[in-house]
Write an enzyme that holds these catalytic residues in place. Structure first.
Site, mmCIF file in Angstrom:
data_model
loop_
_atom_site.group_PDB
_atom_site.id
_atom_site.type_symbol
_atom_site.label_atom_id
_atom_site.label_comp_id
_atom_site.label_asym_id
_atom_site.label_seq_id
_atom_site.Cartn_x
_atom_site.Cartn_y
_atom_site.Cartn_z
ATOM 1 C CE1 TYR A 1 0.777 3.895 -2.362
ATOM 2 C CE2 TYR A 1 0.657 1.542 -1.926
ATOM 3 C CZ TYR A 1 0.862 2.586 -2.805
ATOM 4 O OH TYR A 1 1.139 2.319 -4.125
ATOM 5 C CE LYS B 1 -0.135 17.759 -9.570
ATOM 6 N NZ LYS B 1 -0.072 18.578 -10.828
ATOM 7 C CG ASP C 1 2.388 17.342 -13.360
ATOM 8 O OD1 ASP C 1 3.301 17.791 -12.638
ATOM 9 O OD2 ASP C 1 1.409 18.039 -13.707
ATOM 10 C CG ASP D 1 2.894 2.048 -6.949
ATOM 11 O OD1 ASP D 1 3.644 1.075 -7.139
ATOM 12 O OD2 ASP D 1 1.692 2.063 -7.281
ATOM 13 C CG ASP E 1 4.928 0.055 -12.425
ATOM 14 O OD1 ASP E 1 5.540 -0.376 -11.432
ATOM 15 O OD2 ASP E 1 3.967 -0.552 -12.942
#
Ligand code: NAD
Ligand code: IPM
Ligand code: MN
Length: 353
Positions: free
Chosen positions: A139, A190, A223, A247, A251
């Site tokens: 970001y 990751k 993932d 983020d 969701d």
């Protein structure tokens, strides 16, 4: 009587305006009912203000806000008339970065099993919190273009991870587990691909975990975490992850709660001025149409009150939202017949009763 809580209210854009009005109603109702005082001051920062004045976040905001307020309540930022999202970058990301709000705290709770899209999942199965790093990662807007507008164009975006930044969010996740009777913390990264940045997350996580022997610390690749959240959300208590993964995963987590209209969040620097906002955005297609679900914003107001020490008032707001869900005083996104204002009105009335 204790002194008034001073809240800076920034409705922002689109449905941010619609849902913030209802969050403010709930705040006023709960304060009236408990005889406590709130001082709310509205700021019109957002796309309209930017397009009219050229000002995104006023220059003095970074001192004016901490000097005069106990918290900021924000609706959403984002407007199709500002395609580069410049005002949102300055206002929302600007406040996150420059007030150093390093904890993005996103509780994930199911208020009624009818809201969950998964089969055979009840309220007790969806009850975890996500600690999203909020000041660095992908970001930071470092990067650039090379040979722009040519066939050989190159674009880069830096994933910035500092030991300080990684360590403080991981520590917050463990501290939360310890103080909230949680026994498990899972870190998602990751590190199988991001062999530098997320190897740092691995090392710091192991180090901090070793200092918390009573808490089960585990790791999932991000993932796989997405898969597991859908397969069996009951396995999670506290999740800690990077800015971008946080983020995206929140969701997905919002969907487990009934959708973006139900999800609350806090952008927090412990002990300093913090900012509270629903997880959802400005949903321009619903703006001003009295259809947006205000519950995420109302639950965000409760989160803010809890953070500021009004625990009983926060609990009452949550109870009123639960009552509204159970009695179908809801908007169409979660299957109800009402508009934004009617849901907000029903909740405010319940709070005053
Ligand atoms: P969005 O959250 O605005 O909408 C995504 C989907 O969820 C849409 O289908 C929308 O209709 C639905 N939805 C969202 N909130 C809802 C609510 N309260 N009630 C009912 N349905 C709701 O995300 P988007 O469409 O990707 O982005 C729209 C704009 O918002 C963009 O400019 C984006 O940058 C911005 N945004 C801002 C924030 C923020 O300010 N915190 C967060 C996310 C997106
Ligand atoms: C969120 C939003 C923001 C983010 C956008 C609007 C910058 O999606 O708060 O989840 O990506 O952090
Ligand atoms: Mn988001």
């Amino acid at each position: 009587m204790s002194s008034a809580l001073r809240i800076a209210v920034v409705p922002g854009d689109g449905i941010g305006v619609d849902v913030t009005a209802e969050a403010v109603r709930a705040l006023q109702a709960v304060a009236d009912a408990s005889g406590r005082r709130l001082h709310l001051q509205h700021f019109e920062w957002g796309a309209d203000h930017y397009l009219k004045t050229g000002i995104t976040l006023p220059g003095d905001a970074l001192t004016m806000l901490p000097d005069n307020f106990d918290a900021i309540l924000l609706g959403a930022m984002g407007d199709p008339r500002v395609p580069d999202n410049r005002h949102a970058a300055d206002i929302l990301l600007g406040l996150r970065f420059r007030l150093d709000l390093y904890v993005n705290y996103r509780p994930v709770r199911l208020f009624h099993e009818k809201l969950c899209p998964l089969k055979n999942v009840t309220q007790k199965d969806v009850d975890f919190v996500v600690f999203r790093e909020n000041t660095e990662g992908l970001y930071v807007m470092m990067g650039g273009h090379f040979k722009k507008d040519t066939p050989d164009e190159v674009a880069t975006e830096v994933d910035l991870n500092t030991r300080k930044g990684v360590e403080r969010i991981i520590r917050q996740a463990f501290a939360h587990a310890r103080t909230h009777g949680r026994t498990k913390v899972v870190m998602a990264d990751k590190s199988n691909v991001l062999i530098h940045a997320h190897e740092l997350w691995q090392r710091v996580f192991k180090q901090v975990a070793a200092e918390h022997p009573g808490i089960e610390a585990s790791h999932l690749f991000a993932d796989n975490l997405a898969l597991q959240m859908v397969r069996d959300p009951s396995q999670f208590q506290v999740v800690v992850t990077s800015n971008m993964f946080g983020d995206i995963l929140t969701d997905l987590a919002a969907a487990l709660q009934g959708g973006l209209g139900m999800a609350a969040s806090g952008n927090i620097h412990p002990g300093r001025l913090s900012l509270f906002e629903p997880v959802h955005g400005s949903a321009p297609k619903f703006a001003g149409k009295n259809v947006a679900n205000p519950m995420g914003a109302i639950l965000t107001a409760a989160l803010m009150l809890e953070h500021l020490g009004w625990a009983e008032e926060a609990r009452r707001i949550e109870e009123a939202v639960r009552w509204a869900v159970e009695n179908d005083r809801t908007t169409s996104d979660i299957g109800g017949p009402l508009g934004t204002r009617e849901v907000g009105g029903a909740i405010a009335q319940r709070l005053q009763a």
